[in-house]
Structures are given as C-alpha cells and as structure tokens.
Write an enzyme that holds these catalytic residues in place. Structure first.
Site, short mmCIF file in Angstrom:
data_model
loop_
_atom_site.label_atom_id
_atom_site.label_comp_id
_atom_site.label_asym_id
_atom_site.label_seq_id
_atom_site.Cartn_x
_atom_site.Cartn_y
_atom_site.Cartn_z
N CYS A 71 0.83 -1.20 0.00
CA CYS A 71 0.00 0.00 0.00
C CYS A 71 0.87 1.25 0.00
O CYS A 71 1.79 1.37 0.81
CB CYS A 71 -0.88 -0.04 1.24
SG CYS A 71 -1.89 1.39 1.40
N CYS A 77 -1.22 5.80 7.05
CA CYS A 77 -2.54 5.30 7.42
C CYS A 77 -2.49 4.60 8.77
O CYS A 77 -1.56 3.85 9.06
CB CYS A 77 -3.01 4.33 6.33
SG CYS A 77 -4.55 3.50 6.72
N CYS A 80 -2.83 -0.03 9.27
CA CYS A 80 -1.77 -1.04 9.39
C CYS A 80 -0.63 -0.48 10.23
O CYS A 80 -0.33 0.70 10.16
CB CYS A 80 -1.23 -1.40 8.01
SG CYS A 80 -2.39 -2.35 7.02
N CYS A 163 -7.63 0.23 -0.45
CA CYS A 163 -6.89 -0.38 0.65
C CYS A 163 -6.51 -1.80 0.24
O CYS A 163 -7.35 -2.57 -0.21
CB CYS A 163 -7.80 -0.40 1.88
SG CYS A 163 -7.22 -1.46 3.20
N GLN A 286 -17.17 -11.33 11.79
CA GLN A 286 -15.71 -11.37 11.71
C GLN A 286 -15.25 -10.86 10.35
O GLN A 286 -15.85 -11.20 9.33
CB GLN A 286 -15.22 -12.81 11.92
CG GLN A 286 -15.53 -13.37 13.30
CD GLN A 286 -14.58 -12.87 14.37
OE1 GLN A 286 -13.69 -12.08 14.12
NE2 GLN A 286 -14.80 -13.33 15.59
N TYR A 315 -20.65 -14.68 25.06
CA TYR A 315 -20.24 -13.58 24.16
C TYR A 315 -20.38 -14.07 22.71
O TYR A 315 -19.41 -14.09 21.96
CB TYR A 315 -18.79 -13.13 24.42
CG TYR A 315 -18.45 -12.88 25.87
CD1 TYR A 315 -18.70 -11.62 26.44
CD2 TYR A 315 -17.90 -13.88 26.67
CE1 TYR A 315 -18.39 -11.38 27.77
CE2 TYR A 315 -17.60 -13.64 28.00
CZ TYR A 315 -17.84 -12.39 28.55
OH TYR A 315 -17.52 -12.17 29.86
N GLU A 336 -25.38 -13.09 24.75
CA GLU A 336 -24.84 -11.92 24.05
C GLU A 336 -25.55 -10.66 24.56
O GLU A 336 -26.75 -10.67 24.77
CB GLU A 336 -25.04 -12.10 22.53
CG GLU A 336 -24.93 -10.87 21.68
CD GLU A 336 -23.58 -10.17 21.73
OE1 GLU A 336 -22.54 -10.85 21.69
OE2 GLU A 336 -23.58 -8.93 21.82
N ASP A 392 -15.73 -16.04 24.07
CA ASP A 392 -15.06 -15.19 23.07
C ASP A 392 -15.32 -13.74 23.44
O ASP A 392 -16.06 -13.03 22.76
CB ASP A 392 -15.62 -15.52 21.68
CG ASP A 392 -14.93 -14.73 20.57
OD1 ASP A 392 -13.94 -14.02 20.84
OD2 ASP A 392 -15.38 -14.83 19.41
N CYS A 419 -9.11 -11.97 21.72
CA CYS A 419 -8.45 -11.00 20.85
C CYS A 419 -7.47 -10.15 21.64
O CYS A 419 -6.91 -9.21 21.12
CB CYS A 419 -9.49 -10.12 20.14
SG CYS A 419 -10.59 -9.29 21.27
#
Ligand code: SAH
Length: 464
Positions: A71, A77, A80, A163, A286, A315, A336, A392, A419
């Site tokens: 990119c 940006c 990333c 992108c 996702q 979750y 949830e 999760d 995550c």
C-alpha cells in the site's frame, strides 16, 4: 536525551503496538515504523525520564525482515502498523506476544507452552482478506470529495480508495459514489462543524457468495438523486444491498441505529463452512472469513464434541460459533449483550434449520450466574452443568463472576477465544487456580499487517 535530539539506534525489539524498540546508552526509545533489525536515525519527539518516543527519520541499515509494503500510504494510514515487515516475521512477533503474556501474566511455564502450542496459523495470501471496509468521507487538498482512512490517533483522512487489505471492487464503488457526490454537489460531513451529509461509506463483501453491500452513513435521512446513485451502483456485479444509515449525532461513533433500504435487500448473506449467515449493516461479523473458518474449526476441535454435549457459547455475537458448534453438540446456549445480535443469531439458526440452540440477551456476568442460581431453585438437589464452555469476550476479557460461574458448572473443557492475550492470560490464571489447565493453544492471525492477533486455548479440567 532531550526533545529534538537526533540519534542513531539499532532496533532490538518490538512493542505491543508494532513499534520498534532500541536503546541509546541505556535509554529506551520507541520508534514507530522501525523494524526489528534496522539501524535508524531517529528524532526524539517526547522524552521521559527512562524512555522516550522518537520519529523515524532515516533507515541507515535496513533490517533483513523488511518487506515492500503493497500500500502506498502504509506508513501514514492508521490501519496497518507492520506492513513494512515480512509476513513471516509478523507471525513470529504475534506468537511471541501471546506466549509472553501467558508466561508473564498467566504464570504458565514456557516448557508447558512449548508442549501444547501448535504453530501460529497465518494466511497464505495475507492481502485483500477483509470483507468489510469503513471509509470516512471528507475533502482532498483541492476541496473535492474523497474517502480514505484516519491517520494513526487522529481524524485526519488519508485519501485511499484502494486499501490493499480490502477487496478490489471497493475502489470502483467508492469512485462511483465520489463522482456522484461531486456531480450533484453533495457535501461530505465536516466533523468539527457538524455540517455536511455523507459521513462514512461502509462496504461489505460476502467471500462465499460474492454479494456486495453498500451503506452510506448520513448526517440526515435524505440523499438527493438517490435513484441515480442506486442505478449506477446496482450495475456492479454482485450488488445485493444499498442502504443508508441515519446518524445525526455529534459523535465519533460511526453507525447510527436506523437503516433505510435504497435498493435490493437490507442485508447480504455469507457462509462460514456450511453455515449460512445473514449480515445487516449493523451486525458484528468477523472481518477475515478465511481465518475465521480456521479459528472456528480450531475451537470446534478443542471442544472435542461427540454430538451429545451441553455447550455454552458466552459472548456469542450473531451466533457464529454457536451454530458452528451446534452441528456437533446436543444443545448449545448462547449469551450476548447486544439485542440486535441476538435477533440475528435466532434468525441465523432458523435459516440453517438448526434447532438445538437457544440464545439469551443480556450481560454474561448477569445471565450466567442467574441461570445457575435459578436452575438450583427449579431443580432441587441439582446443579446446572455444562460439558463444554466456549468464551469469546471483547478485549477486556471475562468478568470474574462469569469465570466463577463457569467453574461452578464444572465443564470438562473450556475453549477460550481471545483478541487480547493479556486479559486472556489473567483469566487463565484464575481458572488455573481452580483446577483448569491449558492443554492446547494456537495463535490465529486474523489481522495481517496490524499488531492485533487472535488466540484459541483448549483448557481442561484436571482430574482431582
Ligand atoms: N463469538 C462472536 C462474537 C465475538 S465478539 C463471533 O465470533 O462472531 C464479542 C462479543 O461480546 C460481541 O458480540 C459483544 O457485543 C459481546 N459482549 C460484550 N460485552 C458483553 C457482556 N458483558 N456480556 C455478553 N456479551 C458481551
């Protein structure tokens, strides 16, 4: 060291945000865009007592781990952080980050991790993997409407219509919308003045179905010359849904709550494995379908189901993991917090004709303990049990009351999808002190070129 000093430094390590770390006479410097192995010239921007932040000025000796970013705006940006690092090295960095946290915070010995961890799961083609893009709309240097991404930590738009993490068709769609805006004098939104109309453009692409969604987020309800825009966009192969989302608030939250359909349907469909999902502009889904499938397959494998088990998916979002597990379980309960996501989860169960799932809307830290307490009242002498519990959670991890109830339900196995490996490690420590040990583990790279990573652990109840 002082502000504006220029120093030469060798980069020896990387921080959790992907920044290079080096030392000058024992003084630690954090340097964005410097890669481990580089020797760089850097200018100190902020000097604290024991460490400082410096700006990369010159690469004197490039690291062997440098790679040419695809990119052109990779550095400016904010999307990333590590595109200039070879993909192999990125994977190594991510795996190390997860393992370090599990050792340091989770107290798991390195030998145990060596024995249970599988190699990090990376992508064969780590570009153009995102099924979703959210472009802020503004004006370029010449005052013409443009779209792009925010620079790191600011709301300055770096124009970028293509992108390299998103699908190629995004550029064509954006050009149609921007041309239309220019032709009819439709104003981009100005955040400071809270004026103008078009705030964001949300694009989604179903990788399994090739269906495309366009959603314009407006500071208003009406888009002039709507038919003209819809007509131009609908000519794109695969276009399935064109909507506007009303967001008239002075806020930096992107989406509003009201969706108006301009053309086609209000949603697109996609598949992960054999399960079909209906995705509306407001649904969480996702962003990397290729890796999501691997992540869910790993979770399913770690769950070790035989078709009869009682499973909780805490979750659960729109029920993605729940429905994946339901194919191999006796019964799956999902929890949830977002009511719309629960509605989507129920709809997804229906369109897949999956009957052995039940979803609860509410906070996990309330729903799970209440379920456990009510069960004991309704079934005197008995206790709510689960065979497998999958969690999760968002980055902040599980509330202690969730972990406490999980332990009370005495599952044989817990599958923890995370995550944020720091909060994962904290929660694993809690479970470890209550008879649960990590027996499988794998980092899954859902977000190549960023410093984020996903991780799955298989956690087993010790026989005591
Ligand atoms: N498992 C899903 C979603 C994971 S993201 C998937 O793979 O698609 C984490 C989810 O937790 C989000 O849907 C978020 O809305 C939900 N969440 C956040 N806080 C929560 C809480 N306190 N109780 C229950 N769910 C919560």
């Amino acid at each position: 060291m002082q502000k504006n000093d220029v120093v030469t430094v060798e980069i020896e390590d990387m921080g959790i945000g992907g920044e290079g770390i080096g030392k000058v006479d024992g003084y630690t410097l954090f340097i964005k865009d410097a890669i481990i192995g580089d020797v760089v010239e850097a200018k100190i921007m902020k000097a604290k007592k024991n460490y400082g932040y410096a700006r990369l000025m010159n690469i004197i000796l490039p690291s062997e781990y440098r790679a040419e970013p695809k990119c052109p705006v990779a550095r400016q940006c904010g999307g990333c952080q590590i595109q200039a690092m070879s993909y192999e090295k990125q994977l190594e960095f991510k795996e190390k980050k997860v393992r370090n946290n599990l050792m340091r915070i989770g107290g798991i010995p390195g030998e145990v991790l060596d024995a249970v961890f599988e190699p990090v799961c990376g992508m064969d083609m780590p570009y153009r993997y995102r099924n979703k893009a959210q472009y802020p709309v503004g004006r370029d240097k010449n005052g013409r409407p443009t779209a792009g991404f925010y620079a790191g930590r600011t709301h300055q738009i770096i124009p970028c219509l293509d992108c390299s993490l998103g699908v190629e068709i995004n550029g064509d769609i954006l050009r149609i919308i921007l041309d239309y805006m220019e032709q009819y004098g439709i104003e981009p939104y100005d955040e400071e003045q809270h004026r103008g109309l078009v705030r964001h453009i949300l694009l989604r692409y179903g990788f399994a179905t090739d269906e495309i969604m366009v959603c314009l987020v407006l500071n208003g309800r009406q888009l002039p010359h709507t038919e003209e825009l819809a007509d131009r966009l609908s000519r794109i192969q695969g276009m399935a849904s064109i909507t506007v989302c009303v967001n008239t608030d002075k806020t930096n939250v992107i989406m509003g709550t009201e969706i108006i359909t301009l053309w086609g349907q209000s949603y697109i469909t996609d598949y992960i494995g054999d399960v079909k999902y209906r995705i509306s502009p407001l649904s969480f889904y996702q962003v990397n379908p290729v890796q999501t499938r691997k992540l869910y397959e790993t979770a399913l494998e770690y769950a070790g189901l035989h078709g009869v088990e009682t499973v909780w998916d805490v979750y659960c979002g729109i029920g993605t993991i729940s429905l994946f597990l339901a194919q191999k379980a006796g019964k799956v309960y999902g929890v949830e917090i977002v009511p719309q996501a629960v509605a989507d989860a129920k709809m997804n169960a229906r369109i897949n004709e999956i009957g052995n799932v039940e979803f609860y809307a509410g906070k996990a830290e309330e729903v799970l303990p209440e379920f456990y307490a009510n069960y004991a009242i309704e079934h005197p002498g008995k206790q709510a049990r689960a065979d497998v519990i999958v969690v999760d959670p968002p980055r902040k991890g599980c509330e202690e009351s969730v972990l406490e109830t999980m332990v009370q339900m005495q599952p044989q196995r817990i599958v923890y999808v995370s995550c944020d490996s720091a909060t994962l490690a904290r929660d694993v420590k809690y479970l470890g002190e209550r008879g649960y040990e990590v027996v499988r583990g794998r980092a899954v790279d859902m977000f190549p070129h960023t410093c984020h990573t996903e991780c799955v652990l298989g956690i087993q109840r010790k026989h005591m």
